[in-house]
Design an enzyme around this catalytic site. Structure first.
Site, PDB file in Angstrom:
ATOM      1  N   ASP A 134       0.847  -1.187   0.000  1.00  0.00           N
ATOM      2  CA  ASP A 134       0.000   0.000   0.000  1.00  0.00           C
ATOM      3  C   ASP A 134       0.888   1.245   0.000  1.00  0.00           C
ATOM      4  OD1 ASP A 134      -3.224   0.459   0.946  1.00  0.00           O
ATOM      5  OD2 ASP A 134      -1.849   2.171   1.115  1.00  0.00           O
ATOM      6  N   ASN A 166     -12.933  -3.436   2.225  1.00  0.00           N
ATOM      7  CA  ASN A 166     -13.860  -2.329   2.435  1.00  0.00           C
ATOM      8  C   ASN A 166     -14.785  -2.277   1.224  1.00  0.00           C
ATOM      9  OD1 ASN A 166     -12.603  -1.490   4.844  1.00  0.00           O
ATOM     10  ND2 ASN A 166     -11.025  -0.413   3.680  1.00  0.00           N
ATOM     11  N   GLY A 212     -15.362   2.834   3.866  1.00  0.00           N
ATOM     12  CA  GLY A 212     -13.995   3.309   3.674  1.00  0.00           C
ATOM     13  C   GLY A 212     -13.364   2.930   2.353  1.00  0.00           C
ATOM     14  N   HIS A 238     -11.740  -0.932  -7.312  1.00  0.00           N
ATOM     15  CA  HIS A 238     -11.255  -2.183  -7.927  1.00  0.00           C
ATOM     16  C   HIS A 238     -11.019  -3.086  -6.720  1.00  0.00           C
ATOM     17  CE1 HIS A 238      -8.361  -4.307 -10.967  1.00  0.00           C
ATOM     18  NE2 HIS A 238      -8.395  -5.061  -9.875  1.00  0.00           N
ATOM     19  N   HIS A 277     -10.071  -5.166  -3.673  1.00  0.00           N
ATOM     20  CA  HIS A 277      -8.737  -5.432  -3.128  1.00  0.00           C
ATOM     21  C   HIS A 277      -8.856  -5.898  -1.692  1.00  0.00           C
ATOM     22  CE1 HIS A 277      -9.714  -1.168  -2.598  1.00  0.00           C
ATOM     23  NE2 HIS A 277      -9.080  -1.240  -1.445  1.00  0.00           N
TER      24      HIS A 277
HETATM   25  P1  5GP Z   1      -9.684   1.320   0.246  1.00  0.00           P
HETATM   26  O1  5GP Z   1      -9.724   2.641   0.955  1.00  0.00           O
HETATM   27  O2  5GP Z   1     -10.374   1.432  -1.102  1.00  0.00           O
HETATM   28  O3  5GP Z   1     -10.113   0.140   1.034  1.00  0.00           O
HETATM   29  O4  5GP Z   1      -8.132   1.059  -0.031  1.00  0.00           O
HETATM   30  C1  5GP Z   1      -7.439   1.658  -1.079  1.00  0.00           C
HETATM   31  C2  5GP Z   1      -5.993   1.595  -0.695  1.00  0.00           C
HETATM   32  O5  5GP Z   1      -5.226   1.816  -1.851  1.00  0.00           O
HETATM   33  C3  5GP Z   1      -5.590   2.673   0.326  1.00  0.00           C
HETATM   34  O6  5GP Z   1      -5.058   2.038   1.468  1.00  0.00           O
HETATM   35  C4  5GP Z   1      -4.565   3.510  -0.433  1.00  0.00           C
HETATM   36  O7  5GP Z   1      -3.505   3.928   0.397  1.00  0.00           O
HETATM   37  C5  5GP Z   1      -4.099   2.574  -1.528  1.00  0.00           C
HETATM   38  N1  5GP Z   1      -3.689   3.199  -2.760  1.00  0.00           N
HETATM   39  C6  5GP Z   1      -4.357   4.168  -3.446  1.00  0.00           C
HETATM   40  N2  5GP Z   1      -3.691   4.492  -4.568  1.00  0.00           N
HETATM   41  C7  5GP Z   1      -2.592   3.690  -4.603  1.00  0.00           C
HETATM   42  C8  5GP Z   1      -1.528   3.550  -5.529  1.00  0.00           C
HETATM   43  O8  5GP Z   1      -1.442   4.222  -6.563  1.00  0.00           O
HETATM   44  N3  5GP Z   1      -0.570   2.629  -5.235  1.00  0.00           N
HETATM   45  C9  5GP Z   1      -0.631   1.862  -4.099  1.00  0.00           C
HETATM   46  N4  5GP Z   1       0.369   0.995  -3.904  1.00  0.00           N
HETATM   47  N5  5GP Z   1      -1.628   1.965  -3.211  1.00  0.00           N
HETATM   48  C10 5GP Z   1      -2.592   2.873  -3.453  1.00  0.00           C
HETATM   49 ZN    ZN Z   2      -9.523  -1.732 -12.143  1.00  0.00          ZN
END
Ligand code: 5GP
Ligand code: ZN
Length: 110
Positions: free
Chosen positions: A28, A83, A89, A94, A96
């Site tokens: 991350d 999430n 959150g 996409h 993950h």
């Molecule tokens: P969500 O908030 O959708 O559950 O998690 C998205 C995660 O993706 C966040 O923890 C954020 O720090 C991470 N993230 C967003 N953009 C990028 C990126 O360009 N590269 C990486 N390695 N992580 C990313």
């Molecule tokens: Zn995608």
């Protein structure tokens, strides 16, 4: 193309900690724990609900990758999280799986 599809297409030269035909894992950008790894399907699904409906076996592949990464990272405990939706959150749409470890975690999560 979404940001994780671009990462999957290797547009940024991201280092993959795990990769196979269907699954990728990378650190991350903004880690919330000493180990914070994102495990994604190569194919785009908006969230875990969409992924589960389309390809339930792939959900198991994501967790199998998380288990092997937890071992290779030397984690004695870990938390795995999807999430789903902004209220939970989700900020990247996409699907993950977060693998977090290397510290203690409160329960229930905030
Ligand atoms: P969500 O908030 O959708 O559950 O998690 C998205 C995660 O993706 C966040 O923890 C954020 O720090 C991470 N993230 C967003 N953009 C990028 C990126 O360009 N590269 C990486 N390695 N992580 C990313
Ligand atoms: Zn995608």
């Amino acid at each position: 193309m979404c940001i994780f599809c671009k990462i999957a297409a290797n547009e940024f030269g991201t280092q993959f900690l795990y990769e196979d035909e269907n699954v990728l894992a990378f650190r991350d950008l903004d880690p919330r724990a000493p180990t914070h790894i994102l495990i994604i399907p190569r194919k785009h699904y908006e969230n875990i609900d969409e992924l589960t409906n389309a390809d339930p076996a792939l959900v198991g592949e994501l967790f199998a990758a998380a288990s092997s990464l937890a071992i290779s990272e030397g984690l004695t405990g870990h938390r795995t999280v999807f999430n789903t939706g902004e209220s939970a959150g989700q900020s990247v749409f996409h699907a993950h799986l977060h693998l977090l470890g290397g510290r203690s975690f409160a329960w229930p999560p905030g």
